[in-house]
Design a protein around this motif. Structure first.
Motif, mmCIF file in Angstrom:
data_model
loop_
_atom_site.group_PDB
_atom_site.id
_atom_site.type_symbol
_atom_site.label_atom_id
_atom_site.label_comp_id
_atom_site.label_asym_id
_atom_site.label_seq_id
_atom_site.Cartn_x
_atom_site.Cartn_y
_atom_site.Cartn_z
ATOM 1 N N SER A 100 7.160 13.279 2.708
ATOM 2 C CA SER A 100 8.352 13.599 1.923
ATOM 3 C C SER A 100 8.284 12.851 0.597
ATOM 4 N N LYS A 101 9.200 13.201 -0.275
ATOM 5 C CA LYS A 101 9.225 12.580 -1.604
ATOM 6 C C LYS A 101 9.522 11.078 -1.520
ATOM 7 N N SER A 102 10.402 10.701 -0.613
ATOM 8 C CA SER A 102 10.793 9.301 -0.458
ATOM 9 C C SER A 102 10.804 8.946 1.017
ATOM 10 N N ASN A 103 10.096 7.879 1.386
ATOM 11 C CA ASN A 103 10.096 7.420 2.763
ATOM 12 C C ASN A 103 9.645 5.965 2.824
ATOM 13 N N LEU A 104 9.867 5.333 3.946
ATOM 14 C CA LEU A 104 9.554 3.918 4.095
ATOM 15 C C LEU A 104 8.070 3.641 3.896
ATOM 16 N N ALA A 105 7.207 4.447 4.482
ATOM 17 C CA ALA A 105 5.767 4.222 4.357
ATOM 18 C C ALA A 105 5.336 4.234 2.886
ATOM 19 N N LYS A 106 5.807 5.191 2.130
ATOM 20 C CA LYS A 106 5.472 5.287 0.704
ATOM 21 C C LYS A 106 5.978 4.064 -0.055
ATOM 22 N N SER A 107 7.193 3.622 0.250
ATOM 23 C CA SER A 107 7.758 2.438 -0.415
ATOM 24 C C SER A 107 6.935 1.193 -0.122
ATOM 25 N N ILE A 108 6.515 1.025 1.123
ATOM 26 C CA ILE A 108 5.701 -0.139 1.497
ATOM 27 C C ILE A 108 4.377 -0.129 0.748
ATOM 28 N N LEU A 109 3.736 1.028 0.675
ATOM 29 C CA LEU A 109 2.439 1.115 0.001
ATOM 30 C C LEU A 109 2.533 0.837 -1.497
ATOM 31 N N LYS A 110 3.677 1.121 -2.102
ATOM 32 C CA LYS A 110 3.867 0.873 -3.532
ATOM 33 C C LYS A 110 4.274 -0.569 -3.829
ATOM 34 N N ASP A 111 4.685 -1.309 -2.825
ATOM 35 C CA ASP A 111 5.232 -2.645 -2.996
ATOM 36 C C ASP A 111 4.103 -3.673 -3.162
ATOM 37 N N GLU A 112 4.065 -4.302 -4.320
ATOM 38 C CA GLU A 112 3.040 -5.324 -4.601
ATOM 39 C C GLU A 112 3.115 -6.482 -3.605
ATOM 40 N N ASP A 113 4.296 -6.806 -3.118
ATOM 41 C CA ASP A 113 4.454 -7.899 -2.163
ATOM 42 C C ASP A 113 3.839 -7.579 -0.801
ATOM 43 N N MET A 114 3.517 -6.316 -0.552
ATOM 44 C CA MET A 114 2.940 -5.915 0.737
ATOM 45 C C MET A 114 1.416 -5.754 0.668
ATOM 46 N N LYS A 115 0.818 -5.988 -0.463
ATOM 47 C CA LYS A 115 -0.632 -5.783 -0.646
ATOM 48 C C LYS A 115 -1.463 -6.644 0.297
ATOM 49 N N ASP A 116 -0.989 -7.849 0.643
ATOM 50 C CA ASP A 116 -1.747 -8.745 1.524
ATOM 51 C C ASP A 116 -1.942 -8.181 2.928
ATOM 52 N N PHE A 117 -1.158 -7.183 3.298
ATOM 53 C CA PHE A 117 -1.287 -6.586 4.626
ATOM 54 C C PHE A 117 -2.426 -5.571 4.694
ATOM 55 N N ASN A 118 -3.014 -5.239 3.542
ATOM 56 C CA ASN A 118 -4.136 -4.284 3.478
ATOM 57 C C ASN A 118 -3.818 -2.965 4.168
ATOM 58 N N LEU A 119 -2.644 -2.430 3.897
ATOM 59 C CA LEU A 119 -2.230 -1.162 4.493
ATOM 60 C C LEU A 119 -2.682 -0.004 3.624
#
Length: 155
Positions: free
Chosen positions: A85-104
């Motif tokens: 979808s256009k907006s969803n949690l998975a997409k938000s997490i992948l765009k979040d610089e603070d989540m980069k350390d999780f290597n998702l």
């Protein structure tokens, strides 16, 4: 605050909202606050129900949203797949610089959400209408300030 206390607090909020919007019929209003746990497996909307979903990682709310009774895909699967979808949690997490350390990535983020996030659902009779659901969602968003709601320009 532990998750059991959050669940109780959320249930008190929902009950309080219903007392305000329909105090004469509060005993007839049907809703359930359901902890899906962590890890969790999403469940579909029962017939004639609307829902609010909440994703929590650690002590932070990531997303709080609502769906009507005809939005089962949004309730069950779209937040786990960034391309759904256009907006969803998975997409938000992948765009979040603070989540980069999780290597998702697109393939792993959905499993990470299921394995690492608590999910709490609120199921409400659809006879109450989407406005009642909107009020509850808004109050929960105001109280818990989920990371992936609204626009950064609004914060």
């Amino acid at each position: 605050m532990n998750i059991k206390n959050r669940e109780k607090e959320i249930e008190e909020i929902v009950n309080g909202v219903f007392k305000i919007i329909d105090k004469d019929n509060i005993d007839e209003i049907k809703y359930d606050v359901i902890s899906r746990g962590c890890p969790h497996e999403p469940k579909g909307l029962p017939k004639n129900k609307m829902g609010i979903y909440m994703f929590i990682y650690g002590d932070r709310f990531l997303k709080i949203g609502r769906v009507g009774n005809k939005s089962n895909a949004r309730f069950v699967s779209q937040h786990y797949n960034p391309n759904s979808s256009k907006s969803n949690l998975a997409k938000s997490i992948l765009k979040d610089e603070d989540m980069k350390d999780f290597n998702l990535d697109e393939k792993s983020v959905g499993k990470w959400i299921k394995d690492e996030c608590f999910r709490i659902d609120i199921l409400v009779d659809d006879s109450l209408g989407i406005r009642a659901l909107s009020v509850i969602e808004s109050i929960l968003q105001y109280k818990y300030k989920p990371i992936y709601e609204g626009f950064k320009s609004q914060r």
